[in-house]
Scaffold this motif. Structure first.
Motif, PDB file in Angstrom:
ATOM      1  N   ILE A 142       0.211  -1.105   0.169  1.00 25.07           N
ATOM      2  CA  ILE A 142      -0.370  -0.390  -0.066  1.00 25.07           C
ATOM      3  C   ILE A 142       0.712   1.082  -0.199  1.00 25.07           C
ATOM      4  N   PHE A 143       2.271   1.110   0.276  1.00 25.63           N
ATOM      5  CA  PHE A 143       3.134   2.765   0.898  1.00 25.63           C
ATOM      6  C   PHE A 143       2.604   3.506  -0.897  1.00 25.63           C
ATOM      7  N   VAL A 144       3.084   1.682  -1.781  1.00 25.27           N
ATOM      8  CA  VAL A 144       3.511   2.379  -2.541  1.00 25.27           C
ATOM      9  C   VAL A 144       2.233   2.229  -3.964  1.00 25.27           C
ATOM     10  N   GLU A 145       1.573   1.465  -3.862  1.00 24.82           N
ATOM     11  CA  GLU A 145       0.601   1.984  -4.602  1.00 24.82           C
ATOM     12  C   GLU A 145      -0.849   2.670  -3.751  1.00 24.82           C
ATOM     13  N   LEU A 146      -1.086   2.926  -3.208  1.00 22.80           N
ATOM     14  CA  LEU A 146      -2.387   3.757  -2.732  1.00 22.80           C
ATOM     15  C   LEU A 146      -1.062   5.568  -1.476  1.00 22.80           C
ATOM     16  N   LEU A 147      -0.235   5.486  -1.440  1.00 26.34           N
ATOM     17  CA  LEU A 147       0.316   6.449   0.101  1.00 26.34           C
ATOM     18  C   LEU A 147       0.676   6.927  -1.542  1.00 26.34           C
ATOM     19  N   LYS A 148       1.713   6.430  -2.543  1.00 20.47           N
ATOM     20  CA  LYS A 148       3.182   6.675  -3.578  1.00 20.47           C
ATOM     21  C   LYS A 148       4.216   7.475  -2.405  1.00 20.47           C
ATOM     22  N   ASP A 149       4.308   6.428  -1.477  1.00 22.63           N
ATOM     23  CA  ASP A 149       5.332   6.832  -0.412  1.00 22.63           C
ATOM     24  C   ASP A 149       7.060   6.772  -1.027  1.00 22.63           C
ATOM     25  N   VAL A 150       7.774   7.195  -2.414  1.00 23.00           N
ATOM     26  CA  VAL A 150       8.642   6.869  -2.994  1.00 23.00           C
ATOM     27  C   VAL A 150       9.013   7.671  -3.380  1.00 23.00           C
ATOM     28  N   ASN A 151      10.870   7.425  -3.038  1.00 25.81           N
ATOM     29  CA  ASN A 151      11.602   8.399  -3.547  1.00 25.81           C
ATOM     30  C   ASN A 151      12.175   8.537  -4.950  1.00 25.81           C
ATOM     31  N   PHE A 152      12.943   9.270  -5.480  1.00 21.83           N
ATOM     32  CA  PHE A 152      13.667   9.036  -6.677  1.00 21.83           C
ATOM     33  C   PHE A 152      14.780  10.102  -6.961  1.00 21.83           C
ATOM     34  N   MET A 165      17.408   8.706   0.377  1.00 23.84           N
ATOM     35  CA  MET A 165      15.936   8.525  -0.815  1.00 23.84           C
ATOM     36  C   MET A 165      15.446   6.935   0.633  1.00 23.84           C
ATOM     37  N   ILE A 166      16.390   6.249   0.986  1.00 21.94           N
ATOM     38  CA  ILE A 166      15.639   5.639   2.603  1.00 21.94           C
ATOM     39  C   ILE A 166      15.296   6.417   3.425  1.00 21.94           C
ATOM     40  N   MET A 167      16.133   7.388   3.906  1.00 30.43           N
ATOM     41  CA  MET A 167      16.119   8.016   4.966  1.00 30.43           C
ATOM     42  C   MET A 167      14.122   9.072   4.586  1.00 30.43           C
ATOM     43  N   GLN A 168      14.519   9.437   4.281  1.00 30.66           N
ATOM     44  CA  GLN A 168      13.703  10.481   3.839  1.00 30.66           C
ATOM     45  C   GLN A 168      11.696   9.999   2.832  1.00 30.66           C
ATOM     46  N   LEU A 169      11.599   8.719   3.496  1.00 32.32           N
ATOM     47  CA  LEU A 169      10.936   7.823   3.351  1.00 32.32           C
ATOM     48  C   LEU A 169       9.355   8.303   4.243  1.00 32.32           C
ATOM     49  N   LYS A 170       8.348   8.767   4.204  1.00 34.26           N
ATOM     50  CA  LYS A 170       7.243   8.977   5.087  1.00 34.26           C
ATOM     51  C   LYS A 170       7.413   7.655   6.777  1.00 34.26           C
ATOM     52  N   ALA A 171       7.291   6.932   5.651  1.00 34.17           N
ATOM     53  CA  ALA A 171       6.879   5.269   5.938  1.00 34.17           C
ATOM     54  C   ALA A 171       8.428   5.062   6.615  1.00 34.17           C
ATOM     55  N   TYR A 172       9.287   5.885   6.249  1.00 34.17           N
ATOM     56  CA  TYR A 172      10.894   5.343   7.069  1.00 34.17           C
ATOM     57  C   TYR A 172      11.031   4.330   8.714  1.00 34.17           C
ATOM     58  N   PRO A 173      10.190   4.841   9.645  1.00 38.99           N
ATOM     59  CA  PRO A 173       9.645   4.175  10.761  1.00 38.99           C
ATOM     60  C   PRO A 173       9.819   3.186  10.828  1.00 38.99           C
ATOM     61  N   LEU A 174       8.983   2.511   9.464  1.00 40.16           N
ATOM     62  CA  LEU A 174       8.732   1.211   9.555  1.00 40.16           C
ATOM     63  C   LEU A 174       9.661   0.182   9.472  1.00 40.16           C
ATOM     64  N   LEU A 175      10.863   1.177   8.747  1.00 41.72           N
ATOM     65  CA  LEU A 175      12.688   0.399   8.478  1.00 41.72           C
ATOM     66  C   LEU A 175      13.381   0.944   9.641  1.00 41.72           C
ATOM     67  N   ASN A 176      13.197   1.635  10.718  1.00 46.82           N
ATOM     68  CA  ASN A 176      13.670   1.770  11.932  1.00 46.82           C
ATOM     69  C   ASN A 176      13.420   0.982  12.692  1.00 46.82           C
ATOM     70  N   GLY A 177      12.278  -0.041  12.841  1.00 47.31           N
ATOM     71  CA  GLY A 177      12.233  -0.879  13.968  1.00 47.31           C
ATOM     72  C   GLY A 177      10.983   0.003  14.773  1.00 47.31           C
ATOM     73  N   TYR A 178      10.246  -1.012  14.790  1.00 45.95           N
ATOM     74  CA  TYR A 178       8.923  -0.907  15.601  1.00 45.95           C
ATOM     75  C   TYR A 178       8.182  -1.879  16.628  1.00 45.95           C
ATOM     76  N   ARG A 179       7.354  -2.145  17.258  1.00 51.59           N
ATOM     77  CA  ARG A 179       6.773  -3.235  17.778  1.00 51.59           C
ATOM     78  C   ARG A 179       7.685  -3.834  17.421  1.00 51.59           C
ATOM     79  N   ASN A 180       7.349  -4.708  17.334  1.00 50.01           N
ATOM     80  CA  ASN A 180       7.767  -6.505  17.312  1.00 50.01           C
ATOM     81  C   ASN A 180       9.136  -6.820  15.975  1.00 50.01           C
ATOM     82  N   THR A 181       8.609  -5.964  15.171  1.00 49.90           N
ATOM     83  CA  THR A 181       9.808  -5.891  14.180  1.00 49.90           C
ATOM     84  C   THR A 181      10.828  -5.276  14.213  1.00 49.90           C
ATOM     85  N   PRO A 182      12.661  -5.858  13.896  1.00 49.14           N
ATOM     86  CA  PRO A 182      13.693  -5.875  14.572  1.00 49.14           C
ATOM     87  C   PRO A 182      13.861  -5.035  13.111  1.00 49.14           C
ATOM     88  N   PRO A 183      14.512  -3.331  13.170  1.00 48.53           N
ATOM     89  CA  PRO A 183      15.466  -2.258  12.152  1.00 48.53           C
ATOM     90  C   PRO A 183      15.710  -2.963  10.978  1.00 48.53           C
TER      91      PRO A 183
END
Ligand code: ADP
Ligand code: MG
Length: 231
Positions: A142-152, A165-183
């Motif tokens: 959904i991040f790409v398809e719905l929210l168009k949260d991509v960097n070029f 490009m990675i760190m400036q995504l709105k969804a970056y916190p999801l890559l940086n570890g949250y709840r049970n997901t490690p970074p």
């Protein structure tokens, strides 16, 4: 001559634009972009033997120049756990594809290592009419398809460009570890972006590239599906 040049020559000789997944993944591997282990089977029996070699569970996927979206054609079966299931899966895929597009030319069935589920990211490359070869990064689904949260970024990329490009995504916190997901292993993703940039700079005849999805792990990352289209 390297594998990449050989594959591109062969595809052009055959008058094709779209590379097979096997071809695209061989090129990725040559450029240091990690891909799931895979082999190409031409029969049920061969698929079962290859699955034994790769190790279970495996994924089966149709390899055909006439099928671009494999899932849509019933051409993907995941999580097969025994040789018997692999042989049956091979047969089922060919049946599904025959129903979907009777005239499709079948090269074989890809037997691939099943990548454990994780955060999915996408790397793309296009040729922008104004800026030229450009690399894209985003999170899957959904991040790409719905929210168009991509960097070029315009290629060639430096490691700093890739990191931004990675760190400036709105969804970056999801890559940086949250709840049970490690970074996620950001350096592994930076390497994939930089290697994609090398590839498209070396081969300007690449019109589009799509690594979708890439599983991002706490250590490393793995490309599960790769498409490359030539001009
Ligand atoms: P297509 O995009 O052509 O339909 P994919 O190769 O992307 O085909 O497969 C569809 C989906 O199946 C992927 O998005 C992924 O969720 C899953 N999948 C495919 N191959 C693997 C694999 N080797 N390991 C884990 N999951 C896979
Ligand atoms: Mg895909």
């Amino acid at each position: 001559m390297n594998q990449t040049q050989k594959i591109i020559n062969q595809v052009q000789k055959e008058g094709r634009k779209a590379l097979l997944e096997t071809e695209a993944k061989t090129i990725c591997a040559e450029y240091g972009i990690p891909v799931t282990k895979f082999m190409l089977a031409k029969s049920e029996k061969e698929a079962a033997t290859q699955a034994d070699q790769i190790g279970y569970p495996v994924v089966l996927k149709i390899v055909s120049p006439d099928i671009i979206h494999k899932t849509e054609a019933g051409g993907v079966i995941v999580n097969l756990k025994t040789a018997t299931d692999v042989a049956a899966g091979y047969k089922k895929i060919l049946e599904n594809v025959a129903k979907y597009k009777a005239e499709a030319k079948i090269v074989g069935v890809l037997v691939a290592e099943m990548a454990p589920q994780s955060t999915e990211v996408i790397v793309g490359a296009i040729k922008d009419p104004q800026f030229g070869q450009t690399v894209m990064f985003g999170l899957g689904g959904i991040f790409v398809e719905l929210l168009k949260d991509v960097n070029f970024r315009v290629a060639p990329l430096t490691a700093d460009d890739a990191k931004e490009m990675i760190m400036q995504l709105k969804a970056y916190p999801l890559l940086n570890g949250y709840r049970n997901t490690p970074p996620a292993d950001i350096d592994a993703l930076v390497a994939i972006l930089c290697n994609t940039s090398h590839l498209i700079m070396d081969y300007p005849e690449i019109k589009e590239l799509d690594l979708n999805p890439i599983m991002a792990y706490s250590k490393g990352a793995k490309t599960v599906d790769a498409r490359i289209i030539l001009e």
